[in-house]
Design an enzyme around this catalytic site. Structure first.
Site, PDB file in Angstrom:
ATOM      1  N   ASP A   1     -16.691 -67.591  41.679  1.00 53.94           N
ATOM      2  CA  ASP A   1     -16.264 -66.304  42.225  1.00 53.94           C
ATOM      3  C   ASP A   1     -16.798 -66.182  43.645  1.00 53.94           C
ATOM      4  OD1 ASP A   1     -15.368 -65.860  39.589  1.00 53.94           O
ATOM      5  OD2 ASP A   1     -17.327 -65.071  39.026  1.00 53.94           O
TER       6      ASP A   1
ATOM      7  N   ASP B   1     -11.799 -57.625  29.753  1.00 48.85           N
ATOM      8  CA  ASP B   1     -13.150 -57.421  30.285  1.00 48.85           C
ATOM      9  C   ASP B   1     -13.853 -56.375  29.429  1.00 48.85           C
ATOM     10  OD1 ASP B   1     -12.341 -59.149  32.219  1.00 48.85           O
ATOM     11  OD2 ASP B   1     -12.571 -57.769  33.901  1.00 48.85           O
TER      12      ASP B   1
END
EC number: 5.3.1.16
Length: 241
Positions: free
Chosen positions: A128, A8
């Site tokens: 998500d 990330d």
């Protein structure tokens, strides 16, 4: 089953968040390419890269870091801020093997359809969810749509693989939602990779037992709870307990 170690990106660094909260940012490495090379040396077949700055900005931001990861020579996918066909093309041209569309899967289904037609087999959708509702824009906004509905829509648009994250578990070591991911696969008739909450090898084994296509592992690797070679063996069923 594939195991995807996660990188990330924020400000060019490798970081992790908790439950998608940008205020919980913790940096683990300043050189994403070095991390990618390490994952490759450990046997990773594919790396999951998220441009967190891009997810908030609505356009790719960490392009230099993505290019550096590409130079490491390990196949990878990129998501975060890909809201136009030009954005998708940009990260693929930088060397990404796959582009992951998230917000676009909800708000711009036509983009998903166009991307699948232009780059067949190279488009993945990230779904998500918070409390069953799909979250968008870096997990900061709700969509009002259940995960299964979005999965069915993107499948119809040409997507063959969905990456499902339970946001409440992400970065919390509370265990991956293998059952929820498997339910999504059944309801939408699409291959699913699970993400969020992986804490131990038992989570990898649970995903394999649930018949999932893969699992994304992030913080557990950086915190030393899981070694990537062990996770790969667990995913293949070749480990010795």
């Amino acid at each position: 089953m594939i195991v995807l170690p996660a990188i990330d990106l924020m400000g060019g660094e490798v970081v992790r968040l908790q439950k998608g909260d940008f205020g919980t940012r913790k940096a683990y490495a300043a050189d994403p390419a070095e991390v990618a090379r390490g994952f490759g040396a450990a046997g990773a077949q594919r790396i999951h890269v998220v441009d967190l700055d891009g997810a908030r900005a609505g356009r790719p931001v960490n392009l230099e870091a993505i290019g550096a990861i590409a130079a490491a020579g390990v196949p990878f996918e990129v998501g975060g801020g890909l809201r136009t066909l030009a954005d998708v093309e940009r990260v693929l041209n930088l060397g990404a093997a796959f582009a992951v569309l998230g917000t676009a899967a909800v708000h711009r289904l036509e983009l998903v359809r166009e991307a699948c037609a232009r780059f067949p087999g190279r488009i993945v959708c990230g779904i998500d969810a918070k409390g069953g509702e799909v979250a968008v824009a870096g997990w900061e906004q709700g969509s009002g749509l259940p995960a299964a509905e979005v999965a069915r829509r993107v499948k119809a648009a040409g997507v063959a693989l969905v990456e499902y994250t339970d946001v409440a578990r992400d970065g919390m070591f509370t265990g991956v939602d293998a059952a929820g991911a498997a339910r999504l696969a059944r309801e939408a008739g699409v291959e699913v990779v699970a993400s969020g909450g992986v804490a131990s090898l038992e989570d990898v084994r649970a995903c394999r037992a649930a018949g999932l296509a893969g699992v994304i592992v992030g913080k557990a690797l950086y915190e030393g709870r899981i070694e990537l070679p062990q996770a790969l063996r667990a995913a293949s069923g070749e480990e010795r307990r």
